[in-house]
Design a protein around this motif. Sequence first.
Motif, PDB file in Angstrom:
ATOM      1  N   GLY A 136     -11.916 -22.558   4.620  1.00  0.00           N
ATOM      2  CA  GLY A 136     -12.162 -23.794   5.681  1.00  0.00           C
ATOM      3  C   GLY A 136     -12.637 -23.457   7.215  1.00  0.00           C
ATOM      4  O   GLY A 136     -13.233 -23.901   7.733  1.00  0.00           O
ATOM      5  N   GLY A 137     -11.965 -22.208   7.290  1.00  0.00           N
ATOM      6  CA  GLY A 137     -12.187 -21.829   8.751  1.00  0.00           C
ATOM      7  C   GLY A 137     -13.571 -21.395   8.951  1.00  0.00           C
ATOM      8  O   GLY A 137     -14.248 -21.479   9.848  1.00  0.00           O
ATOM      9  N   MET A 138     -14.080 -20.405   7.829  1.00  0.00           N
ATOM     10  CA  MET A 138     -15.246 -20.051   8.026  1.00  0.00           C
ATOM     11  C   MET A 138     -16.376 -21.267   7.898  1.00  0.00           C
ATOM     12  O   MET A 138     -17.467 -21.125   8.524  1.00  0.00           O
ATOM     13  CB  MET A 138     -15.498 -19.190   6.649  1.00  0.00           C
ATOM     14  CG  MET A 138     -14.888 -17.845   6.710  1.00  0.00           C
ATOM     15  SD  MET A 138     -14.635 -16.883   5.270  1.00  0.00           S
ATOM     16  CE  MET A 138     -16.471 -16.411   5.255  1.00  0.00           C
ATOM     17  N   ALA A 163      -7.648 -29.914   9.792  1.00  0.00           N
ATOM     18  CA  ALA A 163      -7.285 -30.007   8.349  1.00  0.00           C
ATOM     19  C   ALA A 163      -6.924 -28.507   7.921  1.00  0.00           C
ATOM     20  O   ALA A 163      -6.891 -28.274   6.532  1.00  0.00           O
ATOM     21  CB  ALA A 163      -8.480 -30.389   7.583  1.00  0.00           C
ATOM     22  N   LEU A 164      -7.070 -27.602   8.945  1.00  0.00           N
ATOM     23  CA  LEU A 164      -6.756 -26.523   8.335  1.00  0.00           C
ATOM     24  C   LEU A 164      -5.286 -26.039   8.781  1.00  0.00           C
ATOM     25  O   LEU A 164      -4.621 -26.484   9.331  1.00  0.00           O
ATOM     26  CB  LEU A 164      -7.471 -25.297   9.643  1.00  0.00           C
ATOM     27  CG  LEU A 164      -9.023 -25.553   9.693  1.00  0.00           C
ATOM     28  CD1 LEU A 164      -9.614 -24.617  10.843  1.00  0.00           C
ATOM     29  CD2 LEU A 164      -9.609 -25.399   8.361  1.00  0.00           C
ATOM     30  N   ASP A 165      -4.685 -24.759   7.866  1.00  0.00           N
ATOM     31  CA  ASP A 165      -3.440 -24.200   7.857  1.00  0.00           C
ATOM     32  C   ASP A 165      -3.094 -23.811   9.151  1.00  0.00           C
ATOM     33  O   ASP A 165      -4.211 -23.477   9.888  1.00  0.00           O
ATOM     34  CB  ASP A 165      -3.158 -23.314   6.721  1.00  0.00           C
ATOM     35  CG  ASP A 165      -3.951 -22.005   6.976  1.00  0.00           C
ATOM     36  OD1 ASP A 165      -3.659 -21.348   7.461  1.00  0.00           O
ATOM     37  OD2 ASP A 165      -4.952 -21.907   6.135  1.00  0.00           O
ATOM     38  N   ALA A 166      -1.761 -23.574   9.488  1.00  0.00           N
ATOM     39  CA  ALA A 166      -1.458 -23.262  10.904  1.00  0.00           C
ATOM     40  C   ALA A 166      -2.002 -21.812  11.354  1.00  0.00           C
ATOM     41  O   ALA A 166      -2.378 -21.727  12.406  1.00  0.00           O
ATOM     42  CB  ALA A 166       0.096 -23.162  10.903  1.00  0.00           C
ATOM     43  N   PHE A 167      -1.881 -20.850  10.230  1.00  0.00           N
ATOM     44  CA  PHE A 167      -2.506 -19.573  10.646  1.00  0.00           C
ATOM     45  C   PHE A 167      -3.931 -19.633  11.060  1.00  0.00           C
ATOM     46  O   PHE A 167      -4.720 -19.003  11.708  1.00  0.00           O
ATOM     47  CB  PHE A 167      -2.248 -18.606   9.505  1.00  0.00           C
ATOM     48  CG  PHE A 167      -2.711 -17.302   9.732  1.00  0.00           C
ATOM     49  CD1 PHE A 167      -2.046 -16.216  10.429  1.00  0.00           C
ATOM     50  CD2 PHE A 167      -4.005 -16.650   9.321  1.00  0.00           C
ATOM     51  CE1 PHE A 167      -2.482 -15.388  10.810  1.00  0.00           C
ATOM     52  CE2 PHE A 167      -4.489 -15.407   9.418  1.00  0.00           C
ATOM     53  CZ  PHE A 167      -3.853 -14.571  10.170  1.00  0.00           C
ATOM     54  N   THR A 168      -4.896 -20.338  10.112  1.00  0.00           N
ATOM     55  CA  THR A 168      -6.334 -20.395  10.335  1.00  0.00           C
ATOM     56  C   THR A 168      -6.751 -21.133  11.548  1.00  0.00           C
ATOM     57  O   THR A 168      -7.626 -20.801  12.267  1.00  0.00           O
ATOM     58  CB  THR A 168      -6.820 -21.025   9.184  1.00  0.00           C
ATOM     59  OG1 THR A 168      -6.326 -20.394   7.842  1.00  0.00           O
ATOM     60  CG2 THR A 168      -8.589 -21.121   9.088  1.00  0.00           C
ATOM     61  N   ARG A 169      -5.863 -22.182  11.882  1.00  0.00           N
ATOM     62  CA  ARG A 169      -6.114 -22.964  13.011  1.00  0.00           C
ATOM     63  C   ARG A 169      -6.032 -22.078  14.270  1.00  0.00           C
ATOM     64  O   ARG A 169      -6.644 -22.143  15.011  1.00  0.00           O
ATOM     65  CB  ARG A 169      -5.056 -24.374  12.983  1.00  0.00           C
ATOM     66  CG  ARG A 169      -5.219 -25.204  14.235  1.00  0.00           C
ATOM     67  CD  ARG A 169      -4.363 -26.293  13.921  1.00  0.00           C
ATOM     68  NE  ARG A 169      -4.642 -27.451  14.993  1.00  0.00           N
ATOM     69  CZ  ARG A 169      -4.354 -28.700  14.548  1.00  0.00           C
ATOM     70  NH1 ARG A 169      -3.886 -29.005  13.520  1.00  0.00           N
ATOM     71  NH2 ARG A 169      -4.719 -29.614  15.741  1.00  0.00           N
ATOM     72  N   GLN A 173      -9.132 -21.391  16.956  1.00  0.00           N
ATOM     73  CA  GLN A 173      -8.660 -21.284  18.486  1.00  0.00           C
ATOM     74  C   GLN A 173      -9.238 -20.261  19.226  1.00  0.00           C
ATOM     75  O   GLN A 173      -9.968 -20.641  20.275  1.00  0.00           O
ATOM     76  CB  GLN A 173      -7.459 -21.786  18.856  1.00  0.00           C
ATOM     77  CG  GLN A 173      -6.839 -23.322  18.247  1.00  0.00           C
ATOM     78  CD  GLN A 173      -5.350 -23.335  18.274  1.00  0.00           C
ATOM     79  OE1 GLN A 173      -4.511 -22.676  18.855  1.00  0.00           O
ATOM     80  NE2 GLN A 173      -4.878 -24.506  17.975  1.00  0.00           N
ATOM     81  N   ASP A 174      -9.024 -19.094  18.643  1.00  0.00           N
ATOM     82  CA  ASP A 174      -9.285 -17.912  19.487  1.00  0.00           C
ATOM     83  C   ASP A 174     -10.864 -17.505  19.193  1.00  0.00           C
ATOM     84  O   ASP A 174     -11.353 -17.383  20.359  1.00  0.00           O
ATOM     85  CB  ASP A 174      -8.662 -16.663  18.921  1.00  0.00           C
ATOM     86  CG  ASP A 174      -7.220 -16.547  19.211  1.00  0.00           C
ATOM     87  OD1 ASP A 174      -6.985 -17.146  20.229  1.00  0.00           O
ATOM     88  OD2 ASP A 174      -6.310 -16.134  18.519  1.00  0.00           O
TER      89      ASP A 174
END
Length: 258
Positions: A136-138, A163-169, A173-174
């Motif tokens: 999802g992040g990609m 819609a992303l999980d906490a780690f991916t979110r 952000q970075d």
Amino acid sequence: MAQLLLNITGLSKQFDTAKGRVKALHQVELRIKEGEFITVIGPSGCGKSTLLRIIAGLDVQYSGHVRLGDQEIEGPGIDKGFIFQEHRLFPWLTVEKNIAADLSLRDPEVRRRVNELIELVKLEGFAKAYPKELSGGMAQRVAIARALLRNPRVLLLDEPFGALDAFTRAHMQDVLLDIWRTNKTTMIFVTHDIDEAVFLANRVVILKPRPGEIKHIVPVDLPYPRKKTTTSFQELRLRVLKLLDSMDELELTDGAGI
């Protein structure tokens, strides 16, 4: 000194519904300089997404004035990029073709720009991959690259990491901040997440419940890179939270994405 890029004066918006006329925005006043990172936060239904759509030129039925540079916004254009919560990639196209969109990769300049953006969003090695092969992040990084293809003056982001999980979110952000610092594109980012709003922004714009009005604009005078565990960050976060707590119908995610 950064110049004024977006000038919103007296912006009001109404919708006609089966239950009557609904006021979405009322007398919004906002000025944003070139290169700023603005986050917009507020209760559900306060007009955050409506505000973005008006800036994008996707909704031109309103009163007031919305100017980008010295021009009134009268419709969509390549000077405004828009990113939704869903990545909206074409599943039958590869990463590089999704970024190129309606432009041909046979054009050397388009090919150069696409390769540059793939590197910018840190997707080297995935140019030939299809959306189903991406996380999802990609996929959202591809959407960001596509929105930047034509060098828009402002990038509008409507809860792109919701819609992303906490780690991916947190990772995204970075990544977005790296893109902002490198590309220097003005960004307006809508979120329900207080930590995300403070972590990303130069200024946090707080909208009150419908009809949406700007209740507060909170400067975030923290140096980048930021850490959410520092005392200064937590103090600013608490200030924003208290301002939001003073409003009715609070429906915010407190602390998601830490």
